[in-house]
Design a protein around this motif. Sequence first.
Motif, mmCIF file in Angstrom:
data_model
loop_
_atom_site.group_PDB
_atom_site.id
_atom_site.type_symbol
_atom_site.label_atom_id
_atom_site.label_comp_id
_atom_site.label_asym_id
_atom_site.label_seq_id
_atom_site.Cartn_x
_atom_site.Cartn_y
_atom_site.Cartn_z
ATOM 1 N N VAL A 184 -12.210 10.610 17.190
ATOM 2 C CA VAL A 184 -11.069 9.890 16.474
ATOM 3 C C VAL A 184 -9.799 10.700 16.927
ATOM 4 O O VAL A 184 -8.854 9.815 17.266
ATOM 5 C CB VAL A 184 -11.243 10.029 14.781
ATOM 6 C CG1 VAL A 184 -9.871 9.868 14.433
ATOM 7 C CG2 VAL A 184 -12.462 9.083 14.618
ATOM 8 N N LEU A 185 -9.683 11.875 17.023
ATOM 9 C CA LEU A 185 -8.507 12.435 17.648
ATOM 10 C C LEU A 185 -8.134 12.150 19.184
ATOM 11 O O LEU A 185 -7.016 11.915 19.214
ATOM 12 C CB LEU A 185 -8.569 13.917 17.166
ATOM 13 C CG LEU A 185 -7.451 14.774 17.739
ATOM 14 C CD1 LEU A 185 -6.075 14.576 16.980
ATOM 15 C CD2 LEU A 185 -7.803 16.297 17.635
ATOM 16 N N LEU A 198 0.162 5.102 12.827
ATOM 17 C CA LEU A 198 -1.023 5.054 13.139
ATOM 18 C C LEU A 198 -1.889 5.273 11.840
ATOM 19 O O LEU A 198 -1.640 6.190 10.983
ATOM 20 C CB LEU A 198 -1.532 5.654 14.060
ATOM 21 C CG LEU A 198 -2.936 5.871 14.449
ATOM 22 C CD1 LEU A 198 -3.488 4.597 15.286
ATOM 23 C CD2 LEU A 198 -3.545 7.217 15.180
ATOM 24 N N ASN A 199 -2.700 4.056 11.364
ATOM 25 C CA ASN A 199 -3.535 4.102 10.365
ATOM 26 C C ASN A 199 -4.851 4.582 10.844
ATOM 27 O O ASN A 199 -5.379 4.164 11.682
ATOM 28 C CB ASN A 199 -3.824 2.970 9.574
ATOM 29 C CG ASN A 199 -2.515 2.710 8.553
ATOM 30 O OD1 ASN A 199 -1.908 1.510 8.769
ATOM 31 N ND2 ASN A 199 -1.945 3.411 7.933
ATOM 32 N N VAL A 200 -5.684 5.676 10.265
ATOM 33 C CA VAL A 200 -6.877 5.935 10.398
ATOM 34 C C VAL A 200 -7.721 5.621 8.892
ATOM 35 O O VAL A 200 -7.379 6.274 8.044
ATOM 36 C CB VAL A 200 -7.039 7.647 10.596
ATOM 37 C CG1 VAL A 200 -8.713 7.648 10.790
ATOM 38 C CG2 VAL A 200 -6.460 7.760 11.792
ATOM 39 N N HIS A 214 -11.482 2.973 11.646
ATOM 40 C CA HIS A 214 -10.621 2.373 12.332
ATOM 41 C C HIS A 214 -9.417 2.976 12.770
ATOM 42 O O HIS A 214 -8.690 3.830 11.933
ATOM 43 C CB HIS A 214 -10.020 0.898 11.248
ATOM 44 C CG HIS A 214 -11.212 0.262 10.991
ATOM 45 N ND1 HIS A 214 -11.306 -1.079 11.720
ATOM 46 C CD2 HIS A 214 -12.037 -0.110 10.111
ATOM 47 C CE1 HIS A 214 -12.294 -1.680 11.247
ATOM 48 N NE2 HIS A 214 -12.850 -1.150 9.895
ATOM 49 N N LEU A 215 -8.989 2.847 13.978
ATOM 50 C CA LEU A 215 -7.509 3.470 14.533
ATOM 51 C C LEU A 215 -6.811 2.268 14.658
ATOM 52 O O LEU A 215 -6.892 1.389 15.596
ATOM 53 C CB LEU A 215 -7.736 4.238 15.631
ATOM 54 C CG LEU A 215 -8.921 5.499 15.711
ATOM 55 C CD1 LEU A 215 -8.580 6.245 16.952
ATOM 56 C CD2 LEU A 215 -8.638 6.379 14.450
ATOM 57 N N THR A 251 -1.161 -5.063 5.966
ATOM 58 C CA THR A 251 -0.633 -5.174 4.754
ATOM 59 C C THR A 251 -1.446 -3.954 4.095
ATOM 60 O O THR A 251 -2.724 -4.399 3.599
ATOM 61 C CB THR A 251 -0.687 -6.393 4.063
ATOM 62 O OG1 THR A 251 -1.958 -6.953 3.889
ATOM 63 C CG2 THR A 251 0.133 -7.371 4.537
ATOM 64 N N LEU A 252 -1.179 -2.938 3.773
ATOM 65 C CA LEU A 252 -1.785 -1.961 2.981
ATOM 66 C C LEU A 252 -0.897 -1.416 1.964
ATOM 67 O O LEU A 252 0.286 -0.808 2.025
ATOM 68 C CB LEU A 252 -2.202 -0.405 3.994
ATOM 69 C CG LEU A 252 -3.149 -0.789 5.051
ATOM 70 C CD1 LEU A 252 -3.315 0.309 6.062
ATOM 71 C CD2 LEU A 252 -4.539 -1.183 4.848
ATOM 72 N N SER A 253 -1.452 -1.396 0.574
ATOM 73 C CA SER A 253 -0.639 -1.114 -0.341
ATOM 74 C C SER A 253 -1.332 -0.103 -1.479
ATOM 75 O O SER A 253 -2.450 -0.308 -1.514
ATOM 76 C CB SER A 253 -0.055 -2.323 -1.315
ATOM 77 O OG SER A 253 -1.057 -3.032 -1.656
ATOM 78 N N TRP A 254 -0.729 0.713 -2.189
ATOM 79 C CA TRP A 254 -1.331 1.479 -3.157
ATOM 80 C C TRP A 254 -0.809 1.162 -4.531
ATOM 81 O O TRP A 254 0.213 0.794 -4.674
ATOM 82 C CB TRP A 254 -1.099 3.112 -3.009
ATOM 83 C CG TRP A 254 -1.413 3.618 -1.676
ATOM 84 C CD1 TRP A 254 -1.035 3.525 -0.333
ATOM 85 C CD2 TRP A 254 -2.778 4.320 -1.418
ATOM 86 N NE1 TRP A 254 -1.674 4.299 0.596
ATOM 87 C CE2 TRP A 254 -2.830 4.598 -0.183
ATOM 88 C CE3 TRP A 254 -3.832 4.594 -2.372
ATOM 89 C CZ2 TRP A 254 -4.113 5.538 0.512
ATOM 90 C CZ3 TRP A 254 -4.947 5.266 -1.588
ATOM 91 C CH2 TRP A 254 -5.168 5.539 -0.410
ATOM 92 N N PRO A 255 -1.608 1.219 -5.566
ATOM 93 C CA PRO A 255 -1.190 1.023 -6.950
ATOM 94 C C PRO A 255 -0.398 2.054 -7.430
ATOM 95 O O PRO A 255 -0.048 3.231 -7.038
ATOM 96 C CB PRO A 255 -2.658 1.044 -7.677
ATOM 97 C CG PRO A 255 -3.234 1.842 -6.852
ATOM 98 C CD PRO A 255 -3.116 1.584 -5.486
ATOM 99 N N ALA A 256 0.687 1.419 -8.176
ATOM 100 C CA ALA A 256 1.835 2.323 -8.815
ATOM 101 C C ALA A 256 1.020 3.164 -9.976
ATOM 102 O O ALA A 256 0.226 2.615 -10.628
ATOM 103 C CB ALA A 256 2.856 1.565 -9.379
#
Length: 280
Positions: free
Chosen positions: A59-60, A75-77, A95-96, A106-111
């Motif tokens: 991965v690295l 970059l998302n891992v 996934h890289l 679209t990546l989101s985190w809940p508040a």
Amino acid sequence: MIVAGDDAHTRLVYRSPEVTAFFPLEPATRGHTLVVPNRHVADLTDLTAREAQDVGEAVLRSARAIRSALSPDGLNVIQSTGEAATQTVPHVHFHLVPRWTGDRMTLSWPAGAAEDDQAQNQTLAAIQSVLFSEAGAVAPEDRRQHLSFIQAVITRMSQASSSSKSWLLPIVTLTYGYAITKKSLLVALLGCLAILVFGVLDANYLKQERAFRKLYDDVAAGRPIPAFSLNPTLASPAGTRQNYWPDRRDLRSWAIAPFYGPLILAGLGVVGWLLSRRYS
């Protein structure tokens, strides 16, 4: 099969005896790469330590190649284990995903936090308990060796404390004796200063000894301390600031106050006597 190299349509990044990296059929962004172990493993936690190391290195290595070749903004891992975590392929994969500002990902985190502070503390304690118990079960000899390292530091602090007292006594005898016989106020004050310096130094030895004793107790009790760590601040609550000066309880300890207190009082008595003779 992709891992076996039987799929001629696969855009293979590279393959080793342990790991394969390739483009998925429908890349989310330019350079989107999958890294998978060659052995079939459905759950991340079923990887062996060696496989985890091989996959991590792959991965690295792949991430560095993507950053160098494509110069993405980020970059998302991503690794998903279990249906609730959106895993759809029953084989461990990473996934890289190279990212650019305004791309279609679209990546989101809940508040807000999922748990309140008390619940988070309980969750933390549960995870740490399992983590440390598993580590201890693998190599119990490591804990005993860890304790011996800590005990060696405790012994060294104790010996340093004894040495400071041994060095101070002749200094006090010499300065006070000289001050009295030669009527030297300056030498008497130097003797008092020496007591203060050695007292603070000795109290700090005691403070460090107590910190390492706390670390020893935590390791012996199986609390989550990293293997072979000699950092006593790990035994303190999170967020605690490290204070290198002796605390009040260190200065008032039976090993400090009863020894240095009478010496400083004697020195102040000598200073007072010399001042009285000077102005009499």
